[in-house]
Motif scaffolding. Sequence first.
Motif, PDB file in Angstrom:
ATOM      1  N   VAL A   1      36.158 -10.247  29.223  1.00  0.00           N
ATOM      2  CA  VAL A   1      36.523  -9.430  28.062  1.00  0.00           C
ATOM      3  C   VAL A   1      35.267  -8.910  27.370  1.00  0.00           C
ATOM      4  O   VAL A   1      35.139  -7.732  27.051  1.00  0.00           O
ATOM      5  CB  VAL A   1      37.378 -10.247  27.059  1.00  0.00           C
ATOM      6  CG1 VAL A   1      37.524  -9.500  25.737  1.00  0.00           C
ATOM      7  CG2 VAL A   1      38.748 -10.515  27.644  1.00  0.00           C
TER       8      VAL A   1
ATOM      9  N   VAL B   1      31.825 -11.531  21.452  1.00  0.00           N
ATOM     10  CA  VAL B   1      33.004 -10.666  21.362  1.00  0.00           C
ATOM     11  C   VAL B   1      34.163 -11.258  22.161  1.00  0.00           C
ATOM     12  O   VAL B   1      35.289 -11.369  21.669  1.00  0.00           O
ATOM     13  CB  VAL B   1      32.668  -9.244  21.883  1.00  0.00           C
ATOM     14  CG1 VAL B   1      33.886  -8.348  21.842  1.00  0.00           C
ATOM     15  CG2 VAL B   1      31.526  -8.647  21.072  1.00  0.00           C
ATOM     16  N   GLY B   2      33.869 -11.681  23.396  1.00  0.00           N
ATOM     17  CA  GLY B   2      34.908 -12.239  24.255  1.00  0.00           C
ATOM     18  C   GLY B   2      35.475 -13.531  23.685  1.00  0.00           C
ATOM     19  O   GLY B   2      36.698 -13.747  23.672  1.00  0.00           O
TER      20      GLY B   2
ATOM     21  N   ALA C   1      37.684 -12.667  20.648  1.00  0.00           N
ATOM     22  CA  ALA C   1      38.930 -11.985  21.017  1.00  0.00           C
ATOM     23  C   ALA C   1      39.925 -12.965  21.620  1.00  0.00           C
ATOM     24  O   ALA C   1      41.080 -13.042  21.194  1.00  0.00           O
ATOM     25  CB  ALA C   1      38.627 -10.847  21.988  1.00  0.00           C
TER      26      ALA C   1
ATOM     27  N   ILE D   1      43.483 -14.254  20.150  1.00  0.00           N
ATOM     28  CA  ILE D   1      44.707 -13.955  20.905  1.00  0.00           C
ATOM     29  C   ILE D   1      45.469 -15.245  21.190  1.00  0.00           C
ATOM     30  O   ILE D   1      46.693 -15.312  21.038  1.00  0.00           O
ATOM     31  CB  ILE D   1      44.368 -13.229  22.230  1.00  0.00           C
ATOM     32  CG1 ILE D   1      43.909 -11.799  21.937  1.00  0.00           C
ATOM     33  CG2 ILE D   1      45.592 -13.199  23.159  1.00  0.00           C
ATOM     34  CD1 ILE D   1      43.422 -11.050  23.157  1.00  0.00           C
TER      35      ILE D   1
ATOM     36  N   VAL E   1      34.416  -5.161  26.701  1.00  0.00           N
ATOM     37  CA  VAL E   1      34.472  -4.515  25.391  1.00  0.00           C
ATOM     38  C   VAL E   1      33.110  -3.948  24.999  1.00  0.00           C
ATOM     39  O   VAL E   1      33.001  -2.829  24.506  1.00  0.00           O
ATOM     40  CB  VAL E   1      34.944  -5.532  24.328  1.00  0.00           C
ATOM     41  CG1 VAL E   1      34.888  -4.914  22.940  1.00  0.00           C
ATOM     42  CG2 VAL E   1      36.354  -5.995  24.639  1.00  0.00           C
TER      43      VAL E   1
END
Lengths: 259, 387
Positions: free
Chosen positions: B257, B268-269, B272, B276, B317
């Motif tokens: 991701v 970021v991964g 995220a 989620i 991303v």
Amino acid sequence: MLELERLVKSFGGVRAVDGVSLSVPQGELRALIGPNGAGKSTLFSLVTGHLRPEQGTISFESRQIEQLRPAVRARLGIAITFQTVRLFRGMTALENVMVGAHSWTQHEFIEAALRLPRHFREEPKIRERARAVIARAGLEHWADSPAESLPLGQQRSVQIARALCSNPKLLLLDEPAAGLRGEERRELSELLSRLREEKLTMLLVEHDISFVSAVADRVTVLDLGHVIAEGTPAEVRGNEAVIDAYLGSVAGDGAVTGS
Amino acid sequence: MRFLRSLTGANLPASVATVVIGAVTLILPMMLNAPDLITYVTIGLSTMVVAGLSLLIGFAGQVSLGQGAFYGFGAYAAAIMALHGWPPLLALVAAVAMTAAIAGIVGAVLLRLEGHALAFGTLALQLIFLSVLNQTPSFTGGAVGLTSIPSLTIGPIAISSYRSYAYLVWVVAAAVLVVSRNITRSRPGRGLRAMATSPAAASATGVNVVSYKLRDFALSAAFAGLGGAIYAFFLGYISPDAFPVMLSIEFLIMVVVGGLGTISGAYVGAAAITIISQVLTAIGTAPTLPPQLPNVLSEGVYALLLIALLRFVPDGVVGLASRITKRLLPTRWRPVAGHKVAPAPAPGRVVLEDAGSPDHDAAAADPGQGTSPAREALSRPLTSTDG
């Protein structure tokens, strides 16, 4: 500088290299030619260390190297460019060339991670050296482009520059002109001639006699795993055995006259 | 702005993004309530693991499905030492060193494998880890796990509140990211990236492939162990249930991701996927829904996410964001030169990637050593639709 003594390598009963001896003195550009299946690629791999001979010896600067791994040979000063261009993806041309500096630099994970002094000592030297060989190979324009986006001719030059960045004593080139045309071919030939004038010892495996004639000091001709001729490009081109070998095996290939 | 640029060595949008994300990350703990602070800490811990995994997958092209085992090993090692009276900080440092050492020993054998085989080998490592935990109740507490793990103390400072953990984790995660970035932009980093394309060419260029793989593997395990050890102190109890195989898969998805081959993507991964997964759990555990729904939901969503990403946004991303900013920003703000930048090629014809392949006896020099960049290595074992 490089001595091959009665090398033998076979694949399932076929002797691809059958008792080859040759000697390349310091500063010479030696070409190794021969029709398809002559054993050039096998012999090349024996010198790089990707294959081991069954018999015979390879000496580099009077040191026997036939049992050493490729990475060890690289550290001794033997650099290679592959026939299939193998540039490192996701890196610029300059970064690709900088990888070549591995052989004469030391700083490791911890030093890089914590930015210890050796990192700061070595990194500018690597960059400077890489810039210099990039310029020597005529690649200034492409230094910061992703390596895989370059035209084939430039990719080959990056490969040669990467090899040069390791400050090699001996440069092994596997069919550097394969797939190149006109202008690209001329540029490559000029680069090799410049390196020859700088007295870099080179062993060039090539398919095409006309390309070799323009750059090589001496030519060794292989056929069916044997050396069938050796001499200056002019001597070799006039040699009966060589003409027979080429005409006999690649009649329609056009290799003698150049592709 | 020029100062900022020189500081980060990156382009303007990336520098601004770094500062904004940094500021938000720093301010957040003051505003979050307890459950959200747990999420916040989890993101930071995952960032450490994912940064290491990113060095392994995104740079060296080695896929590990056992990162959860190193995370768990770090947690158990730190907990056991702390419960035996070691000062918590010393236990933390020793746990990280032990995780790296174990990875070095296991890696010496495991890293002979490549591609699928390595992925499954590391997966097996995690299964072995879980089974050992369950078989050694006297030492590890078995299925019940370990409780009453003391809190961390650093010198005179006791780290006990969620908020103080939030800051600790933030500092450590930032350090991990800086260290990772330093490695990628240096001699060993170039060696790793070279290896990911072609081990044979890298080794012929003087890169000691075997030693690099092993060091990278140990380093990524050390980062995972670091996250796990802090996790143990943070929660105060651990059990095998906290380190399921799914955890390793989650780490892997976080890497994808965020973007293979980027270090900032780790953060970021991690953020995220952690968020989620919280949302999915909230949906799945609503009253009147079947009890197995949370698992089905998360596994289904992860699978879809992974396939969709590899298919449509293979650079993750961070890659997507950098492509968008590049398109939107005026030229003078665009990155000057760097490896993620693609300046317009000089005039002339452009030959695509595999231009060198039409050669006849190309593979003769070293059979079986094909070029396999990280993404291919990754998509093979996992999506295997085109395998």
